[in-house]
Design a protein around this motif. Structure first.
Motif, mmCIF file in Angstrom:
data_model
loop_
_atom_site.group_PDB
_atom_site.id
_atom_site.type_symbol
_atom_site.label_atom_id
_atom_site.label_comp_id
_atom_site.label_asym_id
_atom_site.label_seq_id
_atom_site.Cartn_x
_atom_site.Cartn_y
_atom_site.Cartn_z
ATOM 1 N N VAL A 28 -8.337 8.524 -34.434
ATOM 2 C CA VAL A 28 -8.897 8.296 -33.105
ATOM 3 C C VAL A 28 -7.841 7.621 -32.254
ATOM 4 N N VAL A 29 -7.547 8.203 -31.108
ATOM 5 C CA VAL A 29 -6.596 7.638 -30.156
ATOM 6 C C VAL A 29 -7.390 7.165 -28.944
ATOM 7 N N HIS A 30 -7.465 5.862 -28.758
ATOM 8 C CA HIS A 30 -8.176 5.286 -27.616
ATOM 9 C C HIS A 30 -7.205 5.229 -26.444
ATOM 10 N N ALA A 31 -7.419 6.095 -25.478
ATOM 11 C CA ALA A 31 -6.527 6.199 -24.327
ATOM 12 C C ALA A 31 -7.381 6.396 -23.078
ATOM 13 N N PRO A 32 -7.699 5.352 -22.347
ATOM 14 C CA PRO A 32 -8.591 5.465 -21.184
ATOM 15 C C PRO A 32 -7.857 5.980 -19.948
ATOM 16 N N PHE A 33 -7.291 7.197 -20.047
ATOM 17 C CA PHE A 33 -6.535 7.765 -18.934
ATOM 18 C C PHE A 33 -7.268 8.899 -18.244
ATOM 19 N N GLY A 34 -8.490 9.207 -18.656
ATOM 20 C CA GLY A 34 -9.224 10.295 -18.021
ATOM 21 C C GLY A 34 -9.192 11.568 -18.844
ATOM 22 N N GLY A 35 -10.149 12.436 -18.556
ATOM 23 C CA GLY A 35 -10.297 13.650 -19.334
ATOM 24 C C GLY A 35 -9.148 14.621 -19.206
ATOM 25 N N ARG A 36 -8.542 14.758 -18.009
ATOM 26 C CA ARG A 36 -7.467 15.738 -17.830
ATOM 27 C C ARG A 36 -6.239 15.362 -18.654
ATOM 28 N N ILE A 37 -5.889 14.088 -18.686
ATOM 29 C CA ILE A 37 -4.733 13.657 -19.483
ATOM 30 C C ILE A 37 -5.060 13.717 -20.966
ATOM 31 N N ASN A 38 -6.233 13.235 -21.350
ATOM 32 C CA ASN A 38 -6.567 13.180 -22.773
ATOM 33 C C ASN A 38 -6.735 14.569 -23.379
ATOM 34 N N ARG A 39 -7.313 15.499 -22.615
ATOM 35 C CA ARG A 39 -7.463 16.858 -23.153
ATOM 36 C C ARG A 39 -6.094 17.507 -23.359
ATOM 37 N N GLY A 40 -5.216 17.343 -22.391
ATOM 38 C CA GLY A 40 -3.875 17.892 -22.566
ATOM 39 C C GLY A 40 -3.105 17.201 -23.680
ATOM 40 N N TRP A 41 -3.237 15.889 -23.755
ATOM 41 C CA TRP A 41 -2.571 15.128 -24.809
ATOM 42 C C TRP A 41 -3.093 15.558 -26.184
ATOM 43 N N GLY A 42 -4.430 15.715 -26.299
ATOM 44 C CA GLY A 42 -5.005 16.139 -27.563
ATOM 45 C C GLY A 42 -4.577 17.531 -27.968
ATOM 46 N N LEU A 43 -4.512 18.471 -26.991
ATOM 47 C CA LEU A 43 -4.064 19.834 -27.306
ATOM 48 C C LEU A 43 -2.612 19.840 -27.776
ATOM 49 N N ALA A 44 -1.758 19.090 -27.091
ATOM 50 C CA ALA A 44 -0.352 19.037 -27.485
ATOM 51 C C ALA A 44 -0.188 18.361 -28.839
ATOM 52 N N PHE A 45 -0.902 17.290 -29.048
ATOM 53 C CA PHE A 45 -0.827 16.586 -30.326
ATOM 54 C C PHE A 45 -1.317 17.482 -31.455
ATOM 55 N N ARG A 46 -2.381 18.218 -31.208
ATOM 56 C CA ARG A 46 -2.911 19.134 -32.229
ATOM 57 C C ARG A 46 -1.892 20.211 -32.569
ATOM 58 N N LYS A 47 -1.218 20.730 -31.543
ATOM 59 C CA LYS A 47 -0.190 21.745 -31.797
ATOM 60 C C LYS A 47 0.978 21.150 -32.566
ATOM 61 N N ARG A 48 1.392 19.957 -32.215
ATOM 62 C CA ARG A 48 2.496 19.301 -32.919
ATOM 63 C C ARG A 48 2.125 19.028 -34.369
ATOM 64 N N PHE A 49 0.902 18.624 -34.594
ATOM 65 C CA PHE A 49 0.464 18.324 -35.948
ATOM 66 C C PHE A 49 0.404 19.599 -36.790
ATOM 67 N N CYS A 50 -0.090 20.671 -36.185
ATOM 68 C CA CYS A 50 -0.177 21.932 -36.931
ATOM 69 C C CYS A 50 1.207 22.443 -37.322
ATOM 70 N N ARG A 51 2.181 22.257 -36.464
ATOM 71 C CA ARG A 51 3.535 22.709 -36.788
ATOM 72 C C ARG A 51 4.165 21.835 -37.868
ATOM 73 N N SER A 52 3.854 20.551 -37.851
ATOM 74 C CA SER A 52 4.476 19.649 -38.817
ATOM 75 C C SER A 52 3.854 19.767 -40.199
ATOM 76 N N PHE A 53 2.513 19.912 -40.256
ATOM 77 C CA PHE A 53 1.821 19.898 -41.530
ATOM 78 C C PHE A 53 1.232 21.249 -41.907
ATOM 79 N N ASP A 54 1.353 22.251 -41.046
ATOM 80 C CA ASP A 54 0.857 23.601 -41.336
ATOM 81 C C ASP A 54 -0.632 23.549 -41.676
ATOM 82 N N PHE A 55 -1.414 22.933 -40.803
ATOM 83 C CA PHE A 55 -2.841 22.785 -41.048
ATOM 84 C C PHE A 55 -3.565 22.812 -39.711
ATOM 85 N N GLU A 56 -4.544 23.721 -39.579
ATOM 86 C CA GLU A 56 -5.339 23.804 -38.364
ATOM 87 C C GLU A 56 -6.433 22.736 -38.422
#
Length: 842
Positions: free
Chosen positions: A5-33
């Protein structure tokens, strides 16, 4: 699995983009969806059980230089891109929305937009299994416009990059915390709605939905979220140690441990050392049979090794003598060290790299690297288990490592310890809680029709003598009770009444059913809960009824609902006769009325004045039975309906409905209370459901009330109120209960036998303790009561003043009353009117 859980009170537009990018980075690093969700206050990544890594290692994964590329690649696979692509192609008139004056079907528009996307961006709609690396976004105006809309309209890539730049500048700092359960700030993300999902997973398959959350937390609980109980750690480690009863079991242990150093007083790392003095006879047997030997793996450091593991031990420690008589095999020292550490960590509990390195006399860096390799396998987790409050870097040798299996046990034991910390209260405190919970205590009375509705929702499912409802039960709980409130709830369809558990009678016994009196028990209930409340009722048989009563049942089955006048005219009965037959059906649990006035008229039939005037066709008088309302059959699903499941509006099971009903009634539920519920499911079914609700975090289990055997379950609010009542001090309040009140728990909790549940009996409570009781013509009042309270009880019960001497003993309460001991009810007969009836007046 784990939840990041990443607590980041920056609003939905930033958090959704941050979460999508983080998810993509994680999938590339660990090969797991993985699954991800985001809202205005943060985002969450749901990981699998095979992922084990320090949280601090995720901080450098997102940087200002790779954020835009990761987000561009991530949004190409989500519906956001395809939706805005259709918007752009229709606005650019590349896909027509109208043709020949008619609207093009949305499905055709979608097909044509996908065909156009294939023409300009074939790699995106092609087979992804044949594509490696990043998608190269074509330089097409529609594609570029769609990517631009996603990055700057739906998301805020500039805000994300600005946040990451502030992180690099030190204005924003990451803080990592490992907790055994989620904090209240994460509850919204764990229970996020589908619109917050960043992947296409179903809501039923979300890993975050399986996380148990508490109903309530205080400040002390928040401070303890990351702290593990040291006693729980010690107990789990002690239970994980293998039991050695003979030489064979010791040999099996040596095979799994590869090498066990000799250390007679090893308390730092249990399971990693061998106390030679305890197992001297077993070790001698292994040496004689050639299955084990004592070696010196470092100067002055000795250990025991199984003969089968000498080759691996020699590879790791060249000082160990070994003669290879078989074919030469090359063994990797790193693999040998990994095997050794895996075996040790299975039973050692939390251990640091420093402790392991000292025991093996190996470099700390080498031990730390092997521990990270085992962490990558998902077998161990790093953290701060013994010293949760200390700030230690994740790459420090002082960080602790624990086997995942043992850590799960420690978490469970810690939660059990939290349950055991709740000190059980006395039965007197529980009775005070029930008086407040039901509105009997001063200052807690319920108000108006809404309060009456709440009272009925608490008491439904229990049959109480009909005459006690409006004389003792409801007026004691609802301030200024008015019968019109109950009539309003009944006529509006919110409340109904009927007998849920009629007595069983043999049709061949020849004994008639009891007539309707004030003592016949009936139940008030919410009409929406009627299907599952009557599911446990036994099927009714007509053999117990009289012939006229059967005719009434047949007539109501054909006509559904009839007024008393209609029943009297169709059956050609007198009003008194109709009342008798209706009372018979009510006592047998067959019928009910749409208003409570029907029951009120039946139980007051003896008190109605007898009209001895000659009837007149000119002057019309109102009959007493006209105010009863319509009579209907009291429906039981298994007796009158083909499919009982269609009547139940609740998706939950019968046991779960009853579990919540008992929780609403008692606050804390245990077996002895359920025994007094005649139509509820058996305790073993309810206990199984209560354990499931506790696992969900909806209720709590533990030891809340002293002197009660078995498991106890209650809500967090009930536990908190019990604590407050135990600690509060205030003026003493006297509560006088009717013997027929459901809160008559004499014989269930506390000392003493049971006072029979009769309307003529009464029990007096002072601060939850029994200070007097009345049973028929007998009564007892505790000595040394305050004068005002003692005089009040004497006045209400007609008893003699209580003695003040301490030698007076309390008479023994009886459990049951035989038929001879029950005094006959004296009926006050009105004097017969004499004289000639009044003449007609015109």
């Amino acid at each position: 699995g784990m939840q990041l859980v990443v607590h980041a009170p920056f609003g939905g537009r930033i958090n959704r983009g941050w979460g999508l990018a983080f998810r993509k980075r994680f999938c590339r690093s660990f090969d797991f969806e993985l699954q991800a969700s985001a809202d205005d206050d943060g985002f969450i990544l749901s990981l699998g059980p095979q992922h084990s890594f320090p949280i601090e290692s995720l901080f450098p994964m997102m940087r200002p230089d790779n954020a835009r590329n990761l987000l561009e690649q991530a949004l190409l696979a989500v519906p956001m891109f395809h939706l805005r692509w259709r918007w752009n192609v229709t606005r650019a008139l590349s896909v027509a929305r109208m043709k020949n004056g008619k609207k093009v079907a949305p499905a055709l528009q979608r097909f044509r937009s996908e065909d156009l996307l294939t023409a300009v961006f074939p790699k995106l709609t092609g087979c992804q299994e044949n594509i490696t690396g990043d998608h190269e976004i074509p330089d097409h105006p529609l594609v570029q416009q769609t990517v631009e809309d996603c990055l700057f309209e739906a998301l805020d890539i500039e805000g994300i990059i600005d946040v990451l730049n502030r992180v690099d500048a030190g204005e924003i700092t990451y803080v990592a915390r490992d907790t055994r359960e989620p904090s209240p700030f994460a509850y919204e993300l764990l229970n996020a709605n589908p619109y917050a999902f960043l992947d296409g997973g179903e809501i039923q398959e979300r890993r975050a939905r399986a996380v148990a959350t508490r109903q309530s937390l205080n400040v002390e609980s928040l401070r303890d979220l990351g702290r593990l109980d040291p006693q729980a750690i010690a107990n789990v480690i002690a239970e994980a140690q293998p039991e050695i009863r003979d030489a064979d079991e010791l040999h099996d242990l040596l095979l799994t441990r590869l090498l066990l150093p000799v250390w007679d007083d090893c308390t730092a790392l249990p399971g990693c050392c061998l106390e030679e003095g305890r197992f001297q006879s077993f070790l001698s047997e292994l040496t004689q049979t050639g299955r084990g030997c004592r070696v010196e793996y470092r100067p002055g450091m000795f250990a025991w090794v199984a003969t089968e593991n000498l080759a691996q031990a020699h590879t790791l420690f060249p000082e160990i003598p070994f003669e290879n008589v078989g074919p030469a095999t090359e063994l990797d020292p790193t693999e040998s060290l990994l095997s050794l550490l895996r075996g040790w960590l299975e039973t050692s509990g939390p251990a640091t790299a420093v402790e392991l390195a000292d025991l093996l006399a190996l470099p700390i860096d080498r031990i730390f690297a092997c521990l990270e390799a085992i962490e990558g396998e998902g077998l161990v987790l790093r953290g701060r288990f013994y010293h949760c409050d200390s700030e230690i870097e994740s790459d420090s040798p002082e960080i602790e490592w624990c086997h995942r299996r043992l850590l799960a046990r420690i978490h469970r034991r810690t939660m059990q310890g939290l349950r055991q910390e709740i000190e059980a209260v006395s039965p007197a405190v529980f009775m005070q809680y029930l008086f407040q919970h039901h509105g009997l205590a001063p200052g807690h009375r319920k108000q108006g029709a809404d309060g009456l509705h709440e009272t009925i929702s608490q008491l439904q499912g229990i049959d109480i003598p009909a005459g006690a409802w409006e004389t003792q039960i409801l007026p004691g709980r609802v301030e200024g009770y008015s019968p019109s409130w109950l009539d309003e709830l009944c006529l509006s369809g919110e409340v109904c009444w009927g007998r849920l558990s009629p007595p069983e009678r043999n049709a061949n016994s020849g004994r008639p059913l009891a007539a309707m009196t004030r003592a016949i028990p009936v139940s008030l209930m919410l009409r929406e809960d009627l299907p599952w409340l009557t599911t446990g009722s036994k099927e009714r048989t007509r053999e117990q009824l009289s012939a006229v009563a059967i005719d009434i049942v047949d007539l109501l089955e054909r006509q559904t609902a009839l007024f008393a006048n209609e029943l009297r005219e169709r059956l050609q009965l007198l009003s008194a006769e109709l009342d008798g037959y209706l009372g018979e059906l009510v006592a047998a649990g067959w019928i009910s009325a749409d208003g409570f006035a029907g029951l009120r008229q039946l139980i007051r039939a003896d008190d109605r004045p007898v009209n001895r005037e000659i009837p007149s066709r000119y002057r019309r008088q109102r009959k007493s039975h006209t105010g009863m309302g319509r009579w209907t059959l009291f429906r039981f699903p298994e007796a009158t309906d083909q499919d009982a499941s269609t009547l139940n509006p609740h998706p939950s099971t019968l046991a779960e409905d009853w579990c919540w009903q008992l929780i609403r009634r008692w606050g804390v539920v245990f077996r002895d209370l359920v025994v007094r519920e005649p139509i509820s499911p058996p305790w073993w079914q309810l206990a199984k459901m209560y354990r499931r609700l506790e696992a969900r975090g909806e209720i709590r289990g533990g030891r809340f009330i002293r002197g009660v055997s078995g498991e106890q379950f209650g809500t967090s609010e009930a536990v908190r109120e019990l604590r407050q009542i135990r600690q509060q001090e205030g003026p003493q309040s006297l509560i006088i209960l009717s013997g027929a009140d459901p809160l008559n728990l004499t014989g269930v909790i506390g000392s003493g036998n049971r006072v029979p549940a009769l309307t003529g009996n009464a029990i007096a409570y002072l601060e939850g303790e029994i200070v007097g009781w009345k049973k028929g013509d007998q009564s007892w009042i505790a000595p040394d009561l305050p004068k005002q309270i003692g005089n009040r009880l004497c006045f209400e019960w007609g008893a003699s003043p209580p003695p003040t001497s301490e030698g007076t003993s309390k008479p023994e309460l009886v459990t049951e009353l035989s038929a001879d001991e029950i005094p006959a009810k004296k009926r006050r007969r009105k004097p017969k009117r004499s004289g000639i009836p009044k003449p007609f007046t015109f």
